[in-house]
Design a protein around this motif. Structure first.
Motif, short mmCIF file in Angstrom:
data_model
loop_
_atom_site.label_atom_id
_atom_site.label_comp_id
_atom_site.label_asym_id
_atom_site.label_seq_id
_atom_site.Cartn_x
_atom_site.Cartn_y
_atom_site.Cartn_z
N GLU A 171 16.82 -0.09 4.37
CA GLU A 171 17.16 -0.23 5.79
C GLU A 171 17.67 -1.65 6.08
O GLU A 171 18.45 -1.85 7.00
CB GLU A 171 15.94 0.09 6.66
CG GLU A 171 15.46 1.55 6.55
CD GLU A 171 14.46 1.80 5.42
OE1 GLU A 171 14.33 0.93 4.51
OE2 GLU A 171 13.81 2.85 5.43
N GLY B 98 -0.12 -1.73 6.04
CA GLY B 98 -0.18 -1.27 7.43
C GLY B 98 -1.60 -0.87 7.77
O GLY B 98 -2.47 -1.73 7.96
N ARG B 99 -1.86 0.45 7.79
CA ARG B 99 -3.18 0.94 8.21
C ARG B 99 -4.12 1.22 7.04
O ARG B 99 -5.30 1.46 7.25
CB ARG B 99 -3.03 2.22 9.04
CG ARG B 99 -2.24 1.99 10.30
CD ARG B 99 -2.71 2.83 11.48
NE ARG B 99 -2.04 2.38 12.70
CZ ARG B 99 -2.54 1.45 13.50
NH1 ARG B 99 -3.69 0.89 13.27
NH2 ARG B 99 -1.85 1.07 14.58
N ASP C 193 16.36 0.46 -5.16
CA ASP C 193 16.67 1.88 -5.05
C ASP C 193 17.20 2.30 -6.42
O ASP C 193 18.02 1.57 -7.01
CB ASP C 193 17.78 2.06 -3.99
CG ASP C 193 17.40 3.07 -2.94
OD1 ASP C 193 16.55 3.92 -3.24
OD2 ASP C 193 17.94 3.00 -1.82
N SER D 110 4.21 3.79 -1.47
CA SER D 110 4.57 4.40 -2.76
C SER D 110 5.23 3.37 -3.71
O SER D 110 4.82 3.22 -4.87
CB SER D 110 5.50 5.58 -2.45
OG SER D 110 6.18 5.99 -3.57
N ILE D 111 6.19 2.61 -3.22
CA ILE D 111 6.83 1.58 -4.05
C ILE D 111 5.84 0.45 -4.32
O ILE D 111 5.77 -0.09 -5.44
CB ILE D 111 8.10 1.03 -3.35
CG1 ILE D 111 9.17 2.11 -3.26
CG2 ILE D 111 8.63 -0.22 -4.05
CD1 ILE D 111 9.86 2.46 -4.54
N THR E 108 0.81 -1.23 0.00
CA THR E 108 0.00 0.00 0.00
C THR E 108 0.84 1.28 0.00
O THR E 108 0.29 2.38 0.02
CB THR E 108 -0.92 0.02 1.24
OG1 THR E 108 -0.11 -0.26 2.40
CG2 THR E 108 -2.01 -1.02 1.14
P1 NDP Z 1 5.61 4.25 2.21
O1 NDP Z 1 5.64 4.91 3.53
O2 NDP Z 1 4.94 4.91 1.08
O3 NDP Z 1 4.99 2.77 2.34
C1 NDP Z 1 5.42 1.89 3.33
C2 NDP Z 1 4.67 0.59 3.29
O4 NDP Z 1 4.99 -0.17 4.45
C3 NDP Z 1 3.14 0.74 3.32
O5 NDP Z 1 2.57 -0.38 2.70
C4 NDP Z 1 2.85 0.73 4.82
O6 NDP Z 1 1.50 0.41 5.10
C5 NDP Z 1 3.80 -0.36 5.25
N1 NDP Z 1 4.20 -0.26 6.65
C6 NDP Z 1 4.39 0.86 7.40
N2 NDP Z 1 4.81 0.53 8.63
C7 NDP Z 1 4.88 -0.82 8.66
C8 NDP Z 1 5.26 -1.76 9.66
N3 NDP Z 1 5.66 -1.39 10.89
N4 NDP Z 1 5.24 -3.08 9.37
C9 NDP Z 1 4.84 -3.49 8.14
N5 NDP Z 1 4.46 -2.66 7.15
C10 NDP Z 1 4.50 -1.33 7.41
O7 NDP Z 1 7.13 3.93 1.86
P2 NDP Z 1 7.85 3.96 0.45
O8 NDP Z 1 7.09 3.14 -0.53
O9 NDP Z 1 8.20 5.35 0.12
O10 NDP Z 1 9.22 3.23 0.80
C11 NDP Z 1 9.28 1.83 1.01
C12 NDP Z 1 10.74 1.41 1.04
O11 NDP Z 1 11.31 1.65 -0.23
C13 NDP Z 1 11.58 2.20 2.05
O12 NDP Z 1 12.56 1.38 2.58
C14 NDP Z 1 12.23 3.28 1.18
O13 NDP Z 1 13.47 3.71 1.70
C15 NDP Z 1 12.43 2.52 -0.12
N6 NDP Z 1 12.49 3.34 -1.30
C16 NDP Z 1 11.44 4.14 -1.63
C17 NDP Z 1 11.47 4.94 -2.76
C18 NDP Z 1 10.29 5.76 -3.18
O14 NDP Z 1 10.32 6.33 -4.27
N7 NDP Z 1 9.24 5.84 -2.41
C19 NDP Z 1 12.67 5.01 -3.61
C20 NDP Z 1 13.69 4.09 -3.20
C21 NDP Z 1 13.62 3.30 -2.08
P3 NDP Z 1 0.32 1.51 5.19
O15 NDP Z 1 0.65 2.61 4.24
O16 NDP Z 1 -0.90 0.71 4.78
O17 NDP Z 1 0.23 1.95 6.63
#
Ligand code: NDP
Length: 390
Positions: free
Chosen positions: A125, A38-39, A149, A12-13, A10
């Motif tokens: 991470e 997540g939520r 990435d 961005s990626i 859910t």
């Molecule tokens: P987001 O915050 O957009 O999404 C995070 C996802 O993880 C959501 O599905 C969220 O659920 C879920 N989540 C949040 N907390 C928890 C938890 N404690 N346990 C399990 N699931 C959880 O993050 P991004 O998509 O931006 O980034 C994801 C990863 O990709 C990160 O490590 C980031 O560094 C890396 N990345 C991101 C890029 C980007 O363009 N966005 C580029 C390169 C790397 P919900 O939203 O439903 O609460």
């Protein structure tokens, strides 16, 4: 039929991955094993229905009833909690996207690697906190890690068919974020809304703020060191505001390969999805005539102390990556909550690193999950105490 799982579906990626899967035929072309979130239960349920997932998992126990309601009568299994997410990673899938944000992404990715899967790794991470463990696990099980990435995907692509011994320099680029041209005084007063407003990439809230502080680039420097096993002296970063060149690899013969593309994460995700082939990825095509100028400059380590801290972590290795990441996550939570000013994030991370450096246990390699988890939770405790002191 190829089977897939998306952890962090859910986000961005996750959304970009879902978009590519859908464009490749969705449930007709892929068997979806697990989707986790997540939520954002509404979105998780929608995705699970569309891809006819075997199981949908929310990270939060209190969200289970709403997920159950949303998926009632669909035949899709529902689960909740961190251990359910980890168990979902044990389910057989050919290709697994690791896109949970933060240290919570480590265990599911590691579990997928233990089963020898192909892991598309967005969760930087994982490598920062437990690079040694991740790489050794993949080697033992024969799993493949494909970096997602954009910078690391770019380096990976530039290195295909090359001998790592012939690499003189790896340069990952940074947009410089929204505060690139701000003074130190102005950055000191930066608001949450200003920190989230990234000039070139559309990303989740946390990584956008990390880009503004350059903690994101700091994590990526450490990630480069861990994934490609390159000496820190050969790894550098350059500020490149247009975000067109994602990385440059310099070789012993003086040649430099640059990887270019429009700033759209679907390129790196699509590359990992089609790997080892190149498939069609529906991203905007690069028009250099239109862009006209590509500029580069060295980053300002005074304005962005995260880069200096990353250098220390890269040279010390051990459990310092876990400490660095955990302290950063705590500091970021407090900045988002409005309790600390923007520059205090770096100050808190630095102070946490100083406090643990007296303890020789942190020099141990990040080779055991228990050690990594212990370092992570101790760093969170220390960083929280520092916030209270301040
Ligand atoms: P987001 O915050 O957009 O999404 C995070 C996802 O993880 C959501 O599905 C969220 O659920 C879920 N989540 C949040 N907390 C928890 C938890 N404690 N346990 C399990 N699931 C959880 O993050 P991004 O998509 O931006 O980034 C994801 C990863 O990709 C990160 O490590 C980031 O560094 C890396 N990345 C991101 C890029 C980007 O363009 N966005 C580029 C390169 C790397 P919900 O939203 O439903 O609460």
């Amino acid at each position: 039929m190829r089977s897939i799982s998306i952890f962090g579906a859910t986000g961005s990626i996750g959304e970009s991955t879902f978009d590519l899967i859908r464009q490749q035929g969705g449930a007709r072309a892929f068997r979806t094993v697990a989707l986790t979130g997540g939520r954002n239960i509404t979105r998780l349920a929608e995705m699970a229905v569309e891809l006819q997932a075997e199981v949908a998992v929310t990270a939060h126990e209190d969200c289970l009833p709403s997920l159950r309601d949303a998926l009632q009568g669909t035949g899709i299994e529902v689960q909740a909690g961190a251990s359910a997410i980890a168990e979902a990673a044990d389910r057989p899938a050919d290709w697994v996207m690791s896109a949970i944000i933060g240290a919570a992404g480590l265990v599911p990715g590691l579990r997928a690697l233990r089963h020898g899967r192909t892991l598309a790794l967005a969760n930087k991470e994982s490598l920062v906190t437990a690079g040694a463990l991740l790489m050794a696990t993949a080697q033992e099980s024969g799993a493949t890690i494909l970096p997602v990435d954009s910078e690391h995907s770019a380096v990976f692509q530039a290195l295909t068919g090359e001998d790592i011994k012939a690499v003189e320099k790896v340069i990952i680029t940074a947009s410089g974020g929204p505060f690139r041209d701000w003074s130190v005084e102005r950055i000191a007063k930066a608001t949450l809304a200003e920190a989230v407003a990234h000039p070139s990439w559309s990303m989740g809230q946390r990584i956008s703020i990390d880009s503004a502080s350059m903690f994101n680039k700091a994590l990526e420097l450490i990630e480069t060191r861990e994934f490609f096993d390159i000496d820190p002296s050969r790894i550098d970063t350059l500020v490149h505001p247009q975000s067109i060149v994602h990385a440059l690899v310099g070789f012993t013969d003086g040649g430099v390969l640059a990887h270019m593309g429009m700033p759209d994460m679907r390129h790196a995700i699509g590359y990992a999805l089609h790997w080892p082939d190149r498939g069609h990825v529906p991203v905007a095509r690069l028009d250099l005539g239109q862009i006209a100028n590509l500029s580069f400059q060295s980053p300002d380590a005074v304005k962005f102390p995260a880069l200096r801290l990353a250098r220390d972590v890269m040279s010390q290795r051990g459990l310092y990556g876990a400490v660095f990441n955990a302290a950063k996550e705590i500091a970021l939570d407090h900045f988002i909550a409005g309790r600390i000013a923007f520059p205090q994030m770096a100050a808190i991370v630095e102070e946490t690193l100083v406090r643990v450096s007296a303890e020789p246990a942190y020099a141990r390699p990040a080779a055991r999950l228990d050690d990594v988890m212990a370092a992570d939770s101790e760093a969170r405790r220390i960083a929280t105490a520092i916030v209270k002191e301040k």
